[in-house]
Design an enzyme around this catalytic site. Structure first.
Site, mmCIF file in Angstrom:
data_model
loop_
_atom_site.group_PDB
_atom_site.id
_atom_site.type_symbol
_atom_site.label_atom_id
_atom_site.label_comp_id
_atom_site.label_asym_id
_atom_site.label_seq_id
_atom_site.Cartn_x
_atom_site.Cartn_y
_atom_site.Cartn_z
ATOM 1 N N ALA A 188 0.820 -1.222 0.000
ATOM 2 C CA ALA A 188 0.000 0.000 0.000
ATOM 3 C C ALA A 188 0.850 1.267 0.000
ATOM 4 O O ALA A 188 0.335 2.362 -0.254
ATOM 5 C CB ALA A 188 -0.917 -0.015 1.219
ATOM 6 N N GLY A 233 3.362 1.747 -2.054
ATOM 7 C CA GLY A 233 3.832 2.024 -3.406
ATOM 8 C C GLY A 233 5.124 1.319 -3.781
ATOM 9 O O GLY A 233 5.399 0.205 -3.330
ATOM 10 N N ALA A 290 -0.546 -12.465 -5.914
ATOM 11 C CA ALA A 290 -0.090 -12.133 -7.269
ATOM 12 C C ALA A 290 -0.081 -10.638 -7.577
ATOM 13 O O ALA A 290 0.101 -10.256 -8.737
ATOM 14 C CB ALA A 290 -0.877 -12.887 -8.344
ATOM 15 N N ALA A 291 -0.236 -9.790 -6.572
ATOM 16 C CA ALA A 291 -0.165 -8.335 -6.842
ATOM 17 C C ALA A 291 1.231 -7.963 -7.350
ATOM 18 O O ALA A 291 1.374 -7.204 -8.319
ATOM 19 C CB ALA A 291 -0.506 -7.547 -5.582
ATOM 20 N N GLY A 292 2.260 -8.522 -6.709
ATOM 21 C CA GLY A 292 3.633 -8.244 -7.147
ATOM 22 C C GLY A 292 3.880 -8.787 -8.551
ATOM 23 O O GLY A 292 4.549 -8.149 -9.371
ATOM 24 N N ASP A 293 3.330 -9.971 -8.828
ATOM 25 C CA ASP A 293 3.495 -10.568 -10.164
ATOM 26 C C ASP A 293 2.812 -9.696 -11.220
ATOM 27 O O ASP A 293 3.321 -9.523 -12.334
ATOM 28 C CB ASP A 293 2.885 -11.977 -10.206
ATOM 29 C CG ASP A 293 3.535 -12.914 -9.203
ATOM 30 O OD1 ASP A 293 4.720 -12.722 -8.889
ATOM 31 O OD2 ASP A 293 2.841 -13.842 -8.733
HETATM 32 O O1 RIB Z 1 3.016 -14.683 -6.140
HETATM 33 C C1 RIB Z 1 1.876 -15.479 -5.975
HETATM 34 C C2 RIB Z 1 2.202 -16.892 -6.314
HETATM 35 O O2 RIB Z 1 3.125 -17.397 -5.393
HETATM 36 C C3 RIB Z 1 1.024 -17.841 -6.239
HETATM 37 O O3 RIB Z 1 0.298 -17.917 -7.437
HETATM 38 C C4 RIB Z 1 1.663 -19.149 -5.820
HETATM 39 O O4 RIB Z 1 1.592 -20.149 -6.774
HETATM 40 C C5 RIB Z 1 3.095 -18.800 -5.470
HETATM 41 O O5 RIB Z 1 3.974 -19.154 -6.458
#
Ligand code: RIB
Length: 307
Positions: free
Chosen positions: A229, A231, A255-258
Site C-alpha cells: 500500500a 507504493g 499475485a499483486a507483485g506478479d
Molecule cells: O506470487 C503469488 C504466487 O506465489 C502464487 O500464485 C503461488 O503459486 C506462489 O507461487
C-alpha cells in the site's frame, strides 16, 4: 519478446477469517483451484497487459494440473513450447490461505518446478536470443536462475529478477541484474549481512533507502522495492523516487507483485519510459488486489484502458 523463466503452480486456495494458530483447526470458506506460480503469473500479466509476444520457460508434471496450466498459458497467447512436461513428477502446487483483510500465507510444493535445469535454459536459447527482456524469480533452482542470467548477459539481454521467495542470492548474480524487484522483506534479506538477517525494511523509509543503496552498491542497475500500500521505491544511478500506490480496498493480495512486474515489463518492452512502466504496473497491481486469486485477478489492458 518477453521471456519469463520460472514456476508454474496450481494454487489451492482457502479463505479464512484469520490465520490459524499452531495446532488450531479453523473453519474456512469456499475452496478453489486457481492457476498460479510466480513465473506463470508474471507471463500471464505481461501477455494480458501489453502487445509484445510472451514466451514461458518452465516445467509441469504429467498430471491433470499440468495439462490445465499449460492450457491456461495457451489461452493467454503465451508461447509454451519451452514448458517441459516431466514424466512421473507432480506439478507444483501452492497451498494458500487468504484472510479477511486480503493478506495471504503461502506454502509451496515445488514438484516439477524443482527440475527446471540449465539444459532446459539451453534448449530455449532460440527464444532467449529474441528477448527484449528476460524475467526470473526464485521458485526454480538457483543454479538454473544463475545459468539463465549468464546466458542472457552473454546475449546482451536485460534481466529482471524478482528475488521471491526470499533467499540468499550471490552478490555476483545481483551485479548481473538490470532490474531487481524485491518486496520489502526480500530487499532487507538481500541487503543485510548474516548478523542483521531477518530485519524487514517495512515501515521505515530510511531502512528502505539504505537497503536500496546497498543493492545498488552490489551492482544492480535499477532497484524497484515493492511496498504494498506504500507504493514502489525506485533507486538507480539517476536518483531515488517513490511512486505512491493507488488507494483501494484490498480483498486478496495474491499475485499483486506478479501483476506489477508483468505490467512493468509489458510497458517497457512496448517502448514506455521506465517511470511510465512503473506507474502502469502499479495500476494493474491495484486492480489485482481488488479481485481474488492469482491469474483470476490479473487484468487485461483493455480493462485498465476503460477505467
Ligand atoms: O506470487 C503469488 C504466487 O506465489 C502464487 O500464485 C503461488 O503459486 C506462489 O507461487
Amino acid at each position: 519478446m518477453i521471456v519469463v523463466i520460472g514456476s508454474i503452480n496450481m494454487d489451492l486456495v482457502l479463505r479464512v477469517p484469520r490465520m490459524p494458530l499452531p495446532g488450531e483447526t479453523l473453519a474456512g470458506g469456499a475452496f478453489a483451484t486457481i492457476a498460479g506460480g510466480k513465473g506463470a503469473n508474471q507471463a500471464v500479466a505481461a501477455a494480458r497487459l501489453g502487445h509484445v509476444p510472451v514466451a514461458m520457460v518452465g516445467c509441469v508434471g504429467d498430471d491433470g494440473f499440468g495439462l490445465t496450466l499449460r492450457a491456461a498459458l495457451r489461452a493467454d497467447g503465451i508461447d509454451e513450447r519451452h514448458v517441459s512436461t516431466m514424466a512421473g513428477v507432480a506439478t507444483g502446487v501452492a497451498s494458500i490461505l487468504v484472510d479477511a483483510s486480503g493478506q495471504n500465507s503461502i506454502v509451496i510444493a515445488g514438484g516439477a518446478n524443482d527440475l527446471l535445469s540449465p539444459a532446459h535454459i539451453d534448449a530455449a536459447h532460440d527464444v532467449i536470443a529474441q528477448a527484449d527482456i528476460v524475467v526470473l524469480q526464485l521458485e526454480v533452482p538457483l543454479a538454473t536462475v544463475r545459468h539463465a542470467i549468464a546466458l542472457a548477459q552473454r546475449l546482451g539481454k536485460p534481466v529482471l529478477l524478482n528475488p521471491a521467495p526470499a533467499q540468499d542470492v550471490p552478490a555476483e548474480l545481483l551485479a548481473m541484474v538490470t532490474y531487481l524487484v524485491p518486496n520489502e522483506i526480500e530487499a532487507a534479506m538481500l541487503a543485510s549481512s548474516n548478523s542483521e538477517r531477518g530485519a524487514s525494511v517495512a515501515g521505515s523509509d530510511a531502512a528502505v533507502e539504505a537497503a536500496a543503496a546497498k543493492l545498488l552498491a552490489m551492482g544492480c542497475a535499477n532497484v524497484l522495492i515493492t511496498l504494498g500500500a506504500d507504493g514502489v521505491y525506485e533507486a538507480n544511478a539517476a536518483g531515488r523516487r517513490q511512486y505512491p500506490a493507488e488507494r483501494v480496498q484490498a480483498v486478496d493480495t495474491t499475485a499483486a507483485g506478479d501483476t506489477f512486474i508483468g505490467g512493468f515489463v509489458a510497458a517497457l518492452a512496448g517502448g514506455a519510459a521506465p517511470a511510465d512502466a512503473i506507474a502502469y504496473g502499479q495500476r494493474a497491481a491495484a486492480w489485482s488486489v481488488t479481485h481474488t486469486g492469482a491469474q483470476t485477478s490479473i487484468p487485461y489492458k483493455r480493462q485498465l484502458d476503460a477505467l
